[in-house]
Write an enzyme that holds these catalytic residues in place. Structure first.
Site, PDB file in Angstrom:
ATOM      1  CB  CYS A 115      15.336  35.316  46.418  1.00 39.40           C
ATOM      2  SG  CYS A 115      16.217  36.493  47.435  1.00 39.40           S
ATOM      3  CG  HIS A 256      16.446  31.354  47.588  1.00 39.63           C
ATOM      4  ND1 HIS A 256      17.650  31.797  47.087  1.00 39.63           N
ATOM      5  CD2 HIS A 256      16.032  32.318  48.472  1.00 39.63           C
ATOM      6  CE1 HIS A 256      17.946  32.973  47.627  1.00 39.63           C
ATOM      7  NE2 HIS A 256      16.989  33.301  48.474  1.00 39.63           N
ATOM      8  CG  ASN A 286      20.001  35.068  50.026  1.00 44.71           C
ATOM      9  OD1 ASN A 286      19.954  34.901  48.803  1.00 44.71           O
ATOM     10  ND2 ASN A 286      18.955  35.462  50.731  1.00 44.71           N
TER      11      ASN A 286
END
Ligand code: UT7
Length: 329
Positions: A115, A256, A286
């Site tokens: 990520c 994020h 996500n």
């Protein structure tokens, strides 16, 4: 504060049309819309069709980025992709995007930092500009996480979605615009908190692996959550100190999008009001390395980012990896 070496210009994104809502997930696993919303902030996420490969989605996002930057595809000298869910394991995802895009003059390679990949990619791009290696670098965050999601595991399948975001990095044109600082950190000892146990060369793909779920992404959610809050705060502090800035100097925080509660904890740590924090996790879930470039593109196109806006981008993910970049647009 050092003079910026590289700047970001032009952005693009691609999100598949197909929506997977919390109500849809209620029919697939033992969960509820209320639980997902309360614990994560997610309402729905996007799912790529068989035709929506990262090579195809990446082409669209890169074309938008080039068009808004006013740069010809022939002038791209590096194409860098951050992904944890490539179309295939060899060659790199960047090679396949290069081919669909027709960026024939670009060197293409992947940066793998889960990520945090987009933040790592921006930092690599800044280094390549600084060394004179490249003048127009496409940095792409691209994920098709639904391909590595275990839809029998309610703890992870509610979180993940697909999408691509891209931006162009090039030498800074003046002393004020561009990447003001960057900070990267890794703790590989904690890799097993968020990883794919099988499918690599140590445990090659097998029928058993699909059945027992070890082919897919697995996460120790609660432990990972604690590290995420700590690491995102650490990354913000370090990047801000390197830029010589304080929280008041930041116009927009683009974190994020892993969990709304992690985002809120990071904002609280920074003393930033939530109206300075960009959130789209409710719509996309996500999307790992794609979440920040998708959000950045939305901010630019919605006019939340204009010339002079100071942005703090921060990420955390598998590795464990974390990092932050401060950019003046
Ligand atoms: O992208 C970067 C890395 N990712 C992250 O940073 C994500 C970090 N982790 C998280 O966001 C959260 O830990 C989750 C959203 C994954 C889970 O939320 P949580 O509040 O930490 O829940 P938990 O894992 O502590 O589980 C609490 C309860 C458990 O039940 P018991 O043991 O208390 O009876 C779980 O079994 O919630 C249960 N649960 C669910 N219930 C309904 C777990 N998943 C679900 C679900 N629906 N989908």
């Amino acid at each position: 504060m050092k003079r910026p070496i590289a700047e970001l210009i032009g952005t693009g994104r691609y999100l598949p049309d197909k929506v997977l809502s919390n109500a849809d997930l209620e029919k697939m696993v033992d969960t509820s819309d209320q639980w997902i919303l309360d614990r994560t902030g997610i309402r729905e996420r996007r799912v790529a069709s068989a035709e929506e490969t990262l090579a195809c989605m990446g082409k669209v996002a890169c074309e938008q980025a080039l068009e808004s930057a006013g740069v010809d595809v022939a002038d791209v000298d590096v194409l860098l992709t951050a992904t944890a869910s490539p179309d295939r394991l060899l060659p790199s995802q960047a090679c396949d995007i290069q081919a669909t895009l027709g960026a024939v003059n670009a060197a293409a390679f992947d940066v793998i930092a889960a990520c945090s990949g987009f933040i790592y990619g921006l930092t690599v791009a800044e280094g390549m500009v600084s060394s004179g290696q490249a003048k127009n670098i496409l940095v792409v965050g691209a994920e098709r996480l639904t391909a590595i999601t275990n839809y029998k595991d309610r703890a992870t399948c509610i979180l993940l979605g697909d999408g691509v975001g891209a931006t162009l990095v090039r030498p800074a044109r003046n002393g004020t615009r561009g990447i003001l600082s960057s900070y990267l950190k890794t703790d590989g000892r904690l890799a097993n908190l968020l990883y794919r146990p099988g499918g690599g060369s140590v445990h090659p793909p097998s029928e058993e692996m699909l059945a027992d779920g070890s082919y897919f992404l697995t996460m120790a959610g609660r432990e990972t959550f604690k590290h995420a809050v700590r690491s995102m705060s650490d990354a913000c502090d370090q990047a801000m100190a390197r830029a010589g800035l304080s929280g008041d100097d930041i116009d927009l925080l683009i974190p994020h999008q892993a969990n709304l509660r992690i985002i809120e904890a990071t904002a609280k740590h920074m003393g930033m009001p939530l109206d300075k924090v960009y959130v789209n996790i409710d719509r996309y879930g996500n999307t790992s390395a794609a979440s920040i470039p998708i959000a950045l593109d939305e901010c630019v196109r919605e006019g939340r980012v204009t010339e002079g806006t100071t942005i703090l981008m921060v990420a955390f993910g598998g590795g464990l990896t974390w990092g932050a970049v401060v950019v003046r647009w």
